[in-house]
Design a protein around this motif. Structure first.
Motif, PDB file in Angstrom:
ATOM      1  N   ARG A   3     -37.693 -11.624  54.359  1.00  0.00           N
ATOM      2  CA  ARG A   3     -37.728 -13.067  54.106  1.00  0.00           C
ATOM      3  C   ARG A   3     -37.629 -13.347  52.598  1.00  0.00           C
ATOM      4  O   ARG A   3     -38.234 -12.649  51.788  1.00  0.00           O
ATOM      5  N   LEU A   4     -36.850 -14.361  52.270  1.00  0.00           N
ATOM      6  CA  LEU A   4     -36.772 -14.837  50.888  1.00  0.00           C
ATOM      7  C   LEU A   4     -37.133 -16.319  50.886  1.00  0.00           C
ATOM      8  O   LEU A   4     -36.514 -17.107  51.612  1.00  0.00           O
ATOM      9  N   VAL A   5     -38.144 -16.672  50.098  1.00  0.00           N
ATOM     10  CA  VAL A   5     -38.516 -18.084  49.965  1.00  0.00           C
ATOM     11  C   VAL A   5     -37.938 -18.588  48.648  1.00  0.00           C
ATOM     12  O   VAL A   5     -38.282 -18.080  47.571  1.00  0.00           O
ATOM     13  N   LEU A   6     -37.053 -19.558  48.740  1.00  0.00           N
ATOM     14  CA  LEU A   6     -36.397 -20.067  47.538  1.00  0.00           C
ATOM     15  C   LEU A   6     -37.367 -20.939  46.740  1.00  0.00           C
ATOM     16  O   LEU A   6     -38.220 -21.619  47.328  1.00  0.00           O
ATOM     17  N   THR A   7     -37.227 -20.935  45.429  1.00  0.00           N
ATOM     18  CA  THR A   7     -38.016 -21.859  44.597  1.00  0.00           C
ATOM     19  C   THR A   7     -37.334 -23.229  44.647  1.00  0.00           C
ATOM     20  O   THR A   7     -36.131 -23.321  44.959  1.00  0.00           O
ATOM     21  N   PRO A   8     -38.081 -24.293  44.301  1.00  0.00           N
ATOM     22  CA  PRO A   8     -37.432 -25.619  44.252  1.00  0.00           C
ATOM     23  C   PRO A   8     -36.209 -25.629  43.322  1.00  0.00           C
ATOM     24  O   PRO A   8     -35.203 -26.266  43.626  1.00  0.00           O
ATOM     25  N   ASP A   9     -36.271 -24.906  42.209  1.00  0.00           N
ATOM     26  CA  ASP A   9     -35.121 -24.863  41.293  1.00  0.00           C
ATOM     27  C   ASP A   9     -33.911 -24.202  41.955  1.00  0.00           C
ATOM     28  O   ASP A   9     -32.777 -24.661  41.805  1.00  0.00           O
ATOM     29  N   GLU A  10     -34.165 -23.122  42.668  1.00  0.00           N
ATOM     30  CA  GLU A  10     -33.056 -22.432  43.349  1.00  0.00           C
ATOM     31  C   GLU A  10     -32.454 -23.350  44.420  1.00  0.00           C
ATOM     32  O   GLU A  10     -31.238 -23.432  44.579  1.00  0.00           O
ATOM     33  N   SER A  60     -30.135  -4.576  57.567  1.00  0.00           N
ATOM     34  CA  SER A  60     -31.408  -5.154  58.017  1.00  0.00           C
ATOM     35  C   SER A  60     -31.168  -5.928  59.300  1.00  0.00           C
ATOM     36  O   SER A  60     -30.133  -6.567  59.461  1.00  0.00           O
ATOM     37  N   GLU A  61     -32.152  -5.892  60.175  1.00  0.00           N
ATOM     38  CA  GLU A  61     -31.951  -6.504  61.497  1.00  0.00           C
ATOM     39  C   GLU A  61     -31.966  -8.031  61.434  1.00  0.00           C
ATOM     40  O   GLU A  61     -31.132  -8.700  62.039  1.00  0.00           O
ATOM     41  N   ILE A  62     -32.973  -8.554  60.733  1.00  0.00           N
ATOM     42  CA  ILE A  62     -33.178 -10.002  60.711  1.00  0.00           C
ATOM     43  C   ILE A  62     -33.577 -10.390  59.289  1.00  0.00           C
ATOM     44  O   ILE A  62     -34.490  -9.781  58.714  1.00  0.00           O
ATOM     45  N   ALA A  63     -32.926 -11.413  58.752  1.00  0.00           N
ATOM     46  CA  ALA A  63     -33.298 -11.900  57.421  1.00  0.00           C
ATOM     47  C   ALA A  63     -33.426 -13.413  57.471  1.00  0.00           C
ATOM     48  O   ALA A  63     -32.566 -14.087  58.038  1.00  0.00           O
ATOM     49  N   VAL A  64     -34.506 -13.926  56.902  1.00  0.00           N
ATOM     50  CA  VAL A  64     -34.709 -15.380  56.876  1.00  0.00           C
ATOM     51  C   VAL A  64     -34.790 -15.850  55.425  1.00  0.00           C
ATOM     52  O   VAL A  64     -35.514 -15.266  54.613  1.00  0.00           O
ATOM     53  N   ILE A  65     -34.016 -16.882  55.127  1.00  0.00           N
ATOM     54  CA  ILE A  65     -34.095 -17.544  53.815  1.00  0.00           C
ATOM     55  C   ILE A  65     -34.734 -18.900  54.061  1.00  0.00           C
ATOM     56  O   ILE A  65     -34.247 -19.672  54.887  1.00  0.00           O
ATOM     57  N   SER A  66     -35.818 -19.183  53.358  1.00  0.00           N
ATOM     58  CA  SER A  66     -36.535 -20.449  53.573  1.00  0.00           C
ATOM     59  C   SER A  66     -36.407 -21.336  52.348  1.00  0.00           C
ATOM     60  O   SER A  66     -36.266 -20.850  51.225  1.00  0.00           O
ATOM     61  N   GLY A  67     -36.497 -22.641  52.599  1.00  0.00           N
ATOM     62  CA  GLY A  67     -36.558 -23.599  51.495  1.00  0.00           C
ATOM     63  C   GLY A  67     -35.226 -24.214  51.139  1.00  0.00           C
ATOM     64  O   GLY A  67     -35.069 -24.782  50.054  1.00  0.00           O
ATOM     65  N   LEU A  68     -34.244 -24.124  52.025  1.00  0.00           N
ATOM     66  CA  LEU A  68     -32.942 -24.752  51.759  1.00  0.00           C
ATOM     67  C   LEU A  68     -33.000 -26.242  52.058  1.00  0.00           C
ATOM     68  O   LEU A  68     -33.790 -26.693  52.898  1.00  0.00           O
TER      69      LEU A  68
END
Ligand SMILES: O=C(O)CCC(=O)C(=O)O
Ligand SMILES: [Fe+2]
Length: 324
Positions: A3-10, A60-68
């Motif tokens: 999992r990758l949680v994006l910053t507000p700037d990103e 990797s089997e499953i990847a989640v990007i959060s904060g879009l």
């Protein structure tokens, strides 16, 4: 799961890029943007590109990007046709296209959703118990996306815009260490037939009642293949069967289904979450839910991705990323 949680700037950087792309044209050409996808993706935040490069390298089997950001949303469309007619959720489509293009190459199917490259996944009225992503009250069983086709995606990417009931996406893999060798041996032979799922067959043909599964075109192959310690998987209970008269293969399908259901994990996508599912390493499905038809129902944008777009070009005999 990675999992990758994006910053507000990103998130804002990505939004600015999406707005720039959308601002170039009063009627954005989504397929044209897909053509540019890998070049545009070079301008995404470094941490996101790094993360996706790692996902690709590690398989990797499953990847989640959060904060879009998913942009301003109209009410959830009543079905994909309504979304296609109005361009509903265009901002989210471009977010999905650009981020996914940092992982692999987007492509679509001529036979699915009118050949659109980005699909809408929302409950369809009258389709509550269908075997397609428009279902709701009936669970969507664990499946390889487009299981019948040799050019099926390496990844399925789903961007969530709404999920008010927190309905889970289900995911399962085959761990070769957990299953008996003789069972794995059957799965590893060309003893299985794979058919196009209902989303590839025109509704009129299905409603006409002369559409038995076995009358559809099919391919024959293995359920388990590839690296023995981390096998790839091809499975969709609803759109496969054993080759004629092969009872051991038929039994293996049912045992495999039980195994996958028993080992499945759940991922609840929140608005702004993008999941990349490796379509070779895991099967996916969805828990049932009750739509309210109030404009706030669950709504995802979906994109198929392939590592090598030339496989699609070769299949098509042209440089088109819409297969068919
Ligand atoms: O709705 C979901 O979470 C998954 C749906 C699905 O299988 C798909 O859109 O391919
Ligand atoms: Fe699916």
């Amino acid at each position: 799961m990675d999992r990758l949680v994006l910053t507000p700037d990103e998130r804002d950087e990505i939004t600015a890029l999406v707005e720039e792309v959308l601002g170039r044209d009063s009627t954005p050409d989504v397929l044209g943007i897909a053509e540019e996808g890998t070049v545009l993706a070079e301008r995404l935040p470094h941490r996101l590109r790094d993360f996706l490069a790692g996902i690709r390298a590690d398989e990797s089997e499953i990847a989640v990007i959060s904060g879009l950001s998913v942009g301003d949303l109209p009410p959830t469309p009543v079905d994909w046709r309504a979304a296609a007619a109005t361009g509903a959720g265009r901002h989210a489509e471009i977010v999905l296209l650009l981020c996914a293009s940092a992982l692999a190459e987007p492509f679509g199917w001529a036979s699915q959703q009118d050949g659109r490259i980005v699909h809408d996944v929302c409950p369809g009225r009258g389709q509550e118990s269908s075997f397609t992503s428009a279902s709701s009250r009936l669970a969507l069983s664990l499946h390889t996306e487009d299981v019948f086709h040799p050019c099926r995606g390496d990844y399925v990417a789903l961007l969530c815009t709404r999920n008010p009931e927190q309905t889970a996406t289900t995911l399962a893999r085959l761990d070769a260490r957990e299953v008996p060798e003789d069972f794995l041996a059957v799965l590893s032979e060309d003893r299985f037939r794979f058919y196009p799922d209902d989303s590839h067959v025109p509704a009129e043909r299905r409603q006409a009642g002369d559409d038995r599964l076995t009358s559809r075109y099919h391919t024959v192959g293995k359920v388990a293949f590839g690296p023995p310690d981390r096998p790839y998987l091809r499975f969709d209970l609803d759109f496969m069967d054993a080759v004629e008269g092969d009872e051991d293969a038929a039994k293996a399908i049912s045992v495999m289904h039980d195994y996958l259901v028993a080992s499945a994990q759940e991922v609840v996508l929140a608005p702004g979450d993008l999941v990349m599912i490796d379509n070779y390493r895991v099967v996916h499905g969805r828990n049932p839910f009750a739509p309210r038809w109030d404009g706030n129902d669950r709504w995802l944008k979906r994109l198929n991705l392939i590592r090598d777009i030339r496989r699609i070009y070769l299949h098509n005999g042209s440089r088109s990323r819409i297969l068919g």
